[in-house]
Write an enzyme that holds these catalytic residues in place. Structure first.
Site, PDB file in Angstrom:
ATOM      1  N   ASN A   1      -4.988  -1.051  -0.847  1.00 58.27           N
ATOM      2  CA  ASN A   1      -4.332  -1.628   0.539  1.00 58.27           C
ATOM      3  C   ASN A   1      -5.777  -1.812   1.166  1.00 58.27           C
ATOM      4  OD1 ASN A   1      -3.701  -2.443   3.041  1.00 58.27           O
ATOM      5  ND2 ASN A   1      -1.635  -1.138   2.940  1.00 58.27           N
ATOM      6  N   THR A   2      -6.227  -0.586   1.958  1.00 58.72           N
ATOM      7  CA  THR A   2      -7.155  -0.249   2.891  1.00 58.72           C
ATOM      8  C   THR A   2      -8.608  -0.945   2.292  1.00 58.72           C
ATOM      9  OG1 THR A   2      -6.198   1.570   3.892  1.00 58.72           O
ATOM     10  CG2 THR A   2      -8.479   1.021   4.539  1.00 58.72           C
TER      11      THR A   2
ATOM     12  N   LYS B   1       8.875   2.223  -3.786  1.00 59.99           N
ATOM     13  CA  LYS B   1       7.698   3.352  -3.753  1.00 59.99           C
ATOM     14  C   LYS B   1       8.261   4.618  -3.095  1.00 59.99           C
ATOM     15  CE  LYS B   1       3.162   4.571  -2.289  1.00 59.99           C
ATOM     16  NZ  LYS B   1       1.962   4.217  -1.534  1.00 59.99           N
TER      17      LYS B   1
ATOM     18  N   ALA C   1      -4.052   5.104  -3.635  1.00 56.02           N
ATOM     19  CA  ALA C   1      -4.602   5.687  -2.414  1.00 56.02           C
ATOM     20  C   ALA C   1      -5.884   6.395  -2.772  1.00 56.02           C
ATOM     21  CB  ALA C   1      -3.728   7.004  -1.800  1.00 56.02           C
ATOM     22  N   GLY C   2      -6.987   6.327  -1.865  1.00 58.18           N
ATOM     23  CA  GLY C   2      -8.249   6.803  -2.008  1.00 58.18           C
ATOM     24  C   GLY C   2      -9.222   5.788  -2.648  1.00 58.18           C
TER      25      GLY C   2
END
Length: 255
Positions: free
Chosen positions: A205-206, A96, A183-184
């Site tokens: 992830n988060t 990535k 992301a997000g």
């Protein structure tokens, strides 16, 4: 079946590592997600610095495709060097490409991303660049030869969901390579929405590691992605601005 370069996947969920509170939770979340792809930042692992922890130390990597990222890189040279470290360590099935252009928003640098991809493609990597919702850049990168594009839903770690569904839809509709939304994402509804728009996969992830119960959230995200993909394939009804009877009016008599 999702195909990226020479790799094929059944799962459409790519899972990040390194932010879980403990190894047991991470292992259970990986299992619940049924992911086939594990992602990690090379600069946060002991591949780069032997004093750093290795979040993959107790995971049998033979069961997964490893997908390192170049997070932390701010130049083309740094990006290529990080990719080569992962490759030499034998954990670079795909790469990535992430080149940060702004420290506050952590948004990617489009020019450096393009240049780094060009070099890594020449070196034979399976290249998947992380980009903003830039329709033109996505098209240029596909023409360059990247194996997938990874537009963000919203800035990294914000959990804001899909800020620009229109541009994301444009990217998906023009692409002839996989589009991985990265992301997000904050909740399964965000992941479901991205898949309904036609995305090929979601990188998380988060949203999982930061949840109150990461294991349950991993399963929820898996189901949300599956539901979104089925919905996209099924084809939703058109949006109308007047009411439509849910039962046919023909044949109705009066008492």
């Amino acid at each position: 079946m999702l195909k990226i370069g020479e790799f094929e996947f059944n799962s459409r969920l790519f899972l990040g590592t390194g932010k879980f509170s403990d190894e047991e939770t991470q292992t259970k979340a990986i299992g619940a997600s049924e992911t086939e792809v594990l992602t990690f930042a090379v600069r946060r692992m002991n591949l780069y610095d032997k004093d750093l922890p290795n979040p993959l130390a107790n995971i049998d990597l033979r069961n997964y495709v490893t997908f390192p990222n170049t997070a932390g890189a701010k130049t083309v040279e740094e990006t290529v060097r990080i990719a080569e470290i992962a490759d030499h360590a034998g954990v670079c099935d795909m790469i990535k490409v992430e080149v940060i252009g702004d420290d506050k928003t952590l948004l990617p640098d489009p020019i450096a991303t393009y240049e780094a991809c060009e070099i890594l493609l020449e070196k034979g990597y399976t290249v998947c660049p992380y980009i903003s919702n830039d329709v033109v850049l996505a098209r240029r990168l596909e023409a360059l030869g990247v194996h997938a594009v990874m537009p963000l839903a919203s800035p990294i770690g914000t959990g804001r969901g899909i800020n620009n569904p229109l541009n994301l839809r444009y990217i998906i509709e023009q692409a002839n390579i996989p589009v991985i939304v990265d992301a997000g994402i904050g909740s399964p509804k965000d992941a479901c929405y991205a898949m309904e728009l036609g995305a090929d996969a979601i990188l998380l992830n988060t949203a999982i590691s930061g949840a109150k119960d990461p294991v349950k959230m991993a399963e929820a995200m898996k189901l949300g992605i599956e539901a979104g993909m089925l919905s996209h394939e099924a084809g939703r009804i058109p949006v109308r601005y007047t009411a439509q009877a849910s039962s046919p009016a023909e044949g109705l008599g009066f008492l």
